[in-house]
Design a protein around this motif. Sequence first.
Motif, PDB file in Angstrom:
ATOM      1  N   ARG A 137       0.833  -1.214   0.000  1.00 24.90           N
ATOM      2  CA  ARG A 137       0.000   0.000   0.000  1.00 24.90           C
ATOM      3  C   ARG A 137       0.862   1.256   0.000  1.00 24.90           C
ATOM      4  O   ARG A 137       0.542   2.254  -0.672  1.00 24.90           O
ATOM      5  CB  ARG A 137      -0.950  -0.008   1.198  1.00 24.90           C
ATOM      6  N   HIS A 138       1.977   1.221   0.732  1.00 22.69           N
ATOM      7  CA  HIS A 138       2.874   2.377   0.745  1.00 22.69           C
ATOM      8  C   HIS A 138       3.475   2.609  -0.643  1.00 22.69           C
ATOM      9  O   HIS A 138       3.586   3.763  -1.092  1.00 22.69           O
ATOM     10  CB  HIS A 138       3.989   2.162   1.767  1.00 22.69           C
ATOM     11  N   VAL A 140       2.144   1.866  -3.490  1.00 23.15           N
ATOM     12  CA  VAL A 140       1.100   2.442  -4.353  1.00 23.15           C
ATOM     13  C   VAL A 140       1.065   3.955  -4.178  1.00 23.15           C
ATOM     14  O   VAL A 140       1.002   4.716  -5.164  1.00 23.15           O
ATOM     15  CB  VAL A 140      -0.271   1.816  -4.020  1.00 23.15           C
ATOM     16  N   ARG A 141       1.138   4.410  -2.945  1.00 20.22           N
ATOM     17  CA  ARG A 141       1.140   5.859  -2.706  1.00 20.22           C
ATOM     18  C   ARG A 141       2.431   6.494  -3.207  1.00 20.22           C
ATOM     19  O   ARG A 141       2.412   7.597  -3.780  1.00 20.22           O
ATOM     20  CB  ARG A 141       0.954   6.142  -1.209  1.00 20.22           C
ATOM     21  N   LEU A 142       3.556   5.803  -3.009  1.00 22.97           N
ATOM     22  CA  LEU A 142       4.843   6.347  -3.450  1.00 22.97           C
ATOM     23  C   LEU A 142       4.866   6.536  -4.962  1.00 22.97           C
ATOM     24  O   LEU A 142       5.399   7.546  -5.471  1.00 22.97           O
ATOM     25  CB  LEU A 142       5.963   5.405  -3.022  1.00 22.97           C
ATOM     26  N   ASP A 143       4.285   5.599  -5.696  1.00 23.50           N
ATOM     27  CA  ASP A 143       4.279   5.704  -7.151  1.00 23.50           C
ATOM     28  C   ASP A 143       3.524   6.932  -7.630  1.00 23.50           C
ATOM     29  O   ASP A 143       3.803   7.444  -8.717  1.00 23.50           O
ATOM     30  CB  ASP A 143       3.666   4.434  -7.755  1.00 23.50           C
ATOM     31  N   ALA A 144       2.582   7.405  -6.822  1.00 25.84           N
ATOM     32  CA  ALA A 144       1.776   8.565  -7.207  1.00 25.84           C
ATOM     33  C   ALA A 144       2.268   9.866  -6.576  1.00 25.84           C
ATOM     34  O   ALA A 144       1.650  10.913  -6.772  1.00 25.84           O
ATOM     35  CB  ALA A 144       0.312   8.323  -6.803  1.00 25.84           C
ATOM     36  N   ARG A 145       3.373   9.816  -5.842  1.00 25.46           N
ATOM     37  CA  ARG A 145       3.850  10.982  -5.099  1.00 25.46           C
ATOM     38  C   ARG A 145       4.681  11.885  -6.013  1.00 25.46           C
ATOM     39  O   ARG A 145       5.787  11.539  -6.431  1.00 25.46           O
ATOM     40  CB  ARG A 145       4.672  10.539  -3.891  1.00 25.46           C
ATOM     41  N   ASP A 148       8.831  12.337  -6.225  1.00 29.24           N
ATOM     42  CA  ASP A 148       9.645  11.224  -5.741  1.00 29.24           C
ATOM     43  C   ASP A 148      10.360  10.577  -6.919  1.00 29.24           C
ATOM     44  O   ASP A 148       9.759  10.368  -7.986  1.00 29.24           O
ATOM     45  CB  ASP A 148       8.778  10.181  -5.031  1.00 29.24           C
ATOM     46  N   ALA A 151       8.446   7.758  -8.469  1.00 34.65           N
ATOM     47  CA  ALA A 151       7.071   8.002  -8.918  1.00 34.65           C
ATOM     48  C   ALA A 151       6.954   7.725 -10.413  1.00 34.65           C
ATOM     49  O   ALA A 151       7.775   8.165 -11.215  1.00 34.65           O
ATOM     50  CB  ALA A 151       6.666   9.436  -8.610  1.00 34.65           C
TER      51      ALA A 151
END
Length: 296
Positions: A137-138, A140-145, A148, A151
């Motif tokens: 889950r982390h 998934v969020r990192l890929d959209a940050r 980063d 990302a």
Amino acid sequence: MGVQRLVAALMTALLAGCGTATAAVEGPAPPAQHAPARLHPVGVRTLTIDPTGPRPLPVTLWYPTEAGRVAPGRFPVVVYSHGLRSLPGLHAGLTTRWAAAGFVVAAPTYPRTNLRARHFTRADVRNQPADGWRLIRHLVRLDARTGDPLAGHLDVGRVAAAGHSAGGFTTAGMFTSGRSARLRSGIVIAGGGLAGAFAGPAAPLLFVHGTADPVVPLAVGRAAYQRATDPKAFLSVLGQGHGEYLTPGRPGFDQVLATTTDFLRWTLYDDPDAARRIRADAARPGVTALDDRLPD
């Protein structure tokens, strides 16, 4: 307590039950990119998930690079779980080679079973599948940050779980009913099953085990293999123990590396040529042998 007694006690605790680690099922993943045709240099990064929470989770990330930065493209993710009293860096001989082949390998340091744990407890392995999902889950969020470096480079719809020893049990425990469709395949090395494992939709699974393993007996790995649904394969490393074959240069390492890499290319990149190579990868008389229920 000796290692064998420690792991025997671990297996007793794990087979008694474990916490549920499920996630909502997403829609189909977009088509995979083509697997890289060459090896990449490898970068490394560390981060900590929930650093102030009750279960802080340090993570080591290995990823393909080009010209000193993340290589262009989106790369499937492999969550790699270490065993009792181990650390991600002790598995770098294998994980960095997966990263070079076109995967982002994310290896958590589990809070109560790692080599430097202040409050070591083997029974905590039953909580580690949930940590694995927390890591996914982390990512998934990192890929959209925005901003980063990783990302847009993480193919978070195509994830495999892999692990050695207690990390193999952890991997099995991620394959429960109701799991996220992001998790597409698994590699259980010198491990076995958890209560509730191998349920839900079928996913390709590869088991790797030394036939002379004194810590997690071969019969434990074979029993897990029998419980798993097709497609599946069991790579025996003949005459080898609990994990010597994960060290570059040791007997069986080349076959384990080739077989696991092509298994990941097949299941995460939808590479049919890699699927056809798996049996040949594992064919080394006197060193390795493969039983499988894989597609022809």
